[in-house]
Design an enzyme around this catalytic site. Sequence first.
Site, PDB file in Angstrom:
ATOM      1  N   LYS A  69      42.636  41.711  37.823  1.00 36.72           N
ATOM      2  CA  LYS A  69      41.345  42.408  37.729  1.00 36.72           C
ATOM      3  C   LYS A  69      40.837  42.814  39.115  1.00 36.72           C
ATOM      4  CE  LYS A  69      39.577  39.002  35.205  1.00 36.72           C
ATOM      5  NZ  LYS A  69      40.815  38.219  35.016  1.00 36.72           N
ATOM      6  N   THR A  70      40.894  41.875  40.059  1.00 37.82           N
ATOM      7  CA  THR A  70      40.422  42.178  41.407  1.00 37.82           C
ATOM      8  C   THR A  70      41.297  43.252  42.049  1.00 37.82           C
ATOM      9  OG1 THR A  70      39.815  39.860  41.557  1.00 37.82           O
ATOM     10  CG2 THR A  70      39.818  41.095  43.613  1.00 37.82           C
ATOM     11  N   ASP A 114      32.719  39.946  40.048  1.00 33.24           N
ATOM     12  CA  ASP A 114      33.635  39.043  39.360  1.00 33.24           C
ATOM     13  C   ASP A 114      32.788  38.060  38.549  1.00 33.24           C
ATOM     14  OD1 ASP A 114      36.069  38.065  38.705  1.00 33.24           O
ATOM     15  OD2 ASP A 114      36.422  36.992  40.578  1.00 33.24           O
ATOM     16  N   THR A 163      36.360  36.572  32.388  1.00 32.19           N
ATOM     17  CA  THR A 163      37.335  35.895  31.543  1.00 32.19           C
ATOM     18  C   THR A 163      36.750  35.721  30.144  1.00 32.19           C
ATOM     19  OG1 THR A 163      36.406  33.848  32.409  1.00 32.19           O
ATOM     20  CG2 THR A 163      38.451  34.604  33.396  1.00 32.19           C
ATOM     21  N   ARG A 223      49.571  35.961  39.324  1.00 32.41           N
ATOM     22  CA  ARG A 223      49.151  35.015  40.363  1.00 32.41           C
ATOM     23  C   ARG A 223      50.030  33.762  40.334  1.00 32.41           C
ATOM     24  NH1 ARG A 223      43.499  34.097  39.962  1.00 32.41           N
ATOM     25  NH2 ARG A 223      43.241  35.733  41.509  1.00 32.41           N
TER      26      ARG A 223
HETATM   27  P1  ADP Z   1      42.252  38.374  38.783  1.00 34.13           P
HETATM   28  O1  ADP Z   1      41.190  39.110  39.545  1.00 34.13           O
HETATM   29  O2  ADP Z   1      42.466  38.907  37.404  1.00 34.13           O
HETATM   30  O3  ADP Z   1      42.064  36.873  38.779  1.00 34.13           O
HETATM   31  P2  ADP Z   1      43.989  39.252  40.947  1.00 34.13           P
HETATM   32  O4  ADP Z   1      43.748  40.717  40.949  1.00 34.13           O
HETATM   33  O5  ADP Z   1      43.330  38.449  42.027  1.00 34.13           O
HETATM   34  O6  ADP Z   1      43.660  38.619  39.523  1.00 34.13           O
HETATM   35  O7  ADP Z   1      45.585  39.066  41.005  1.00 34.13           O
HETATM   36  C1  ADP Z   1      46.187  37.836  41.339  1.00 34.13           C
HETATM   37  C2  ADP Z   1      47.423  38.058  42.197  1.00 34.13           C
HETATM   38  O8  ADP Z   1      48.443  38.671  41.434  1.00 34.13           O
HETATM   39  C3  ADP Z   1      47.228  38.966  43.396  1.00 34.13           C
HETATM   40  O9  ADP Z   1      47.998  38.461  44.456  1.00 34.13           O
HETATM   41  C4  ADP Z   1      47.785  40.281  43.010  1.00 34.13           C
HETATM   42  O10 ADP Z   1      48.306  40.940  44.109  1.00 34.13           O
HETATM   43  C5  ADP Z   1      48.865  39.890  42.030  1.00 34.13           C
HETATM   44  N1  ADP Z   1      48.965  40.883  40.961  1.00 34.13           N
HETATM   45  C6  ADP Z   1      48.152  40.957  39.889  1.00 34.13           C
HETATM   46  N2  ADP Z   1      48.533  41.941  39.063  1.00 34.13           N
HETATM   47  C7  ADP Z   1      49.624  42.502  39.637  1.00 34.13           C
HETATM   48  C8  ADP Z   1      50.501  43.585  39.249  1.00 34.13           C
HETATM   49  N3  ADP Z   1      50.308  44.225  38.102  1.00 34.13           N
HETATM   50  N4  ADP Z   1      51.497  43.894  40.064  1.00 34.13           N
HETATM   51  C9  ADP Z   1      51.700  43.209  41.204  1.00 34.13           C
HETATM   52  N5  ADP Z   1      50.929  42.175  41.620  1.00 34.13           N
HETATM   53  C10 ADP Z   1      49.898  41.827  40.837  1.00 34.13           C
END
Ligand code: ADP
Length: 349
Positions: A69-70, A114, A163, A223
């Site tokens: 998401k981030t 977030d 979430t 992640r």
């Molecule tokens: P969330 O905000 O949903 O908790 P993040 O955006 O922080 O998740 O992603 C977590 C990690 O996974 C980060 O290091 C990101 O670079 C990696 N990541 C997430 N989705 C992908 C994707 N589709 N392709 C490559 N790396 C990803």
Amino acid sequence: MSSPDRLVSPLADSGDVAETSPALRPTRLDEFVGQAQLKARLSIAIEAAKGRTEPMEHLLLHGPPGLGKTTIAHIVAEEMGTRAYVTSGPALTKGADLVGTLTRMQPGDVLLIDEIHRLPAAVEEYIYPAMEDFKIDFTLDGGMHARVVTYRLKPFTLIGATTRAGLLTAALRSRFGIAHRLEFYSTEELGQILTRAAKQLDLQFAEDEARQLIAARSRGTPRICLRLLRRVRDFAEVRGGGPITVEAASEALALEGVDAQGLDPLDRAYIRVLADVYDNGPAGLEAIAATLGEDAGTLEDVVEPFLLQIGLLARTRQGRRLTSAITEMDGTNPAGPLFEESGPSTSDS
Ligand code: ADP
């Protein structure tokens, strides 16, 4: 037991700081693996917005932590040629906390909130006019002399990440032009993420099975997959370096208590409580949480989504219930020790 310390926890931990390095986080939409439908929706929305020289519509992203998401919020800003500002629901206690950022933002900038489901009601009401009409109201002076002054903002895109979309008020949800639920990733997609990360970290896999093994144990979550890669890399380095073999990968992950399905001690403790204490269910989440000594919200966010996804758990009106798939987890399955360990206290996470 502190869940964010679980190796397979999808929540970010300090070790994940490295993952925020620009090299590892995809910065463009076409580098983002998986989530094909979301990517298609976003590329149209971004192109249309650019064509009209407007910001992209407000976007609500929901789904379990660690699915990107981030990353998406940063990608939207990058694709729009603007900047992303990041904050979170719990960090904002009053509307005024947002004034500095909102007034600094330039046209088309992205504001990521977030955990938007944890936004206090007062802040939520404050952002309605910001979202709809790009304006905010200040109250100057107090008491009898209070005056409300309206401040015009530059048009921006709000991205809400959560979430728990179910906890959002209908009023807030309706103000997002696009809402999208992120899906767990396939093993193949996680394999692609690993290939890219390995290249950037200058790591080699001795056999392709080693990469597959890590992908298969990452519970559909990028992640986790990047974190497992780091643990395997450490293990391989300590054992003399060289390319990562299947043996090193599986030993490293076994050492961390992660089994072939990516289940860790907390997952197994959850299943065991439901199986042994509640006779496979149905049981209420609060009851399971109390028996485990865990926070119900944590279980709902980080344990249950994956168990539901792999069909081990069912959520019914009466409560949580294990499915018949659990009986297939016998001693030959690496998840088998589940039924041999003795009680939730064996969980070491
Ligand atoms: P969330 O905000 O949903 O908790 P993040 O955006 O922080 O998740 O992603 C977590 C990690 O996974 C980060 O290091 C990101 O670079 C990696 N990541 C997430 N989705 C992908 C994707 N589709 N392709 C490559 N790396 C990803």
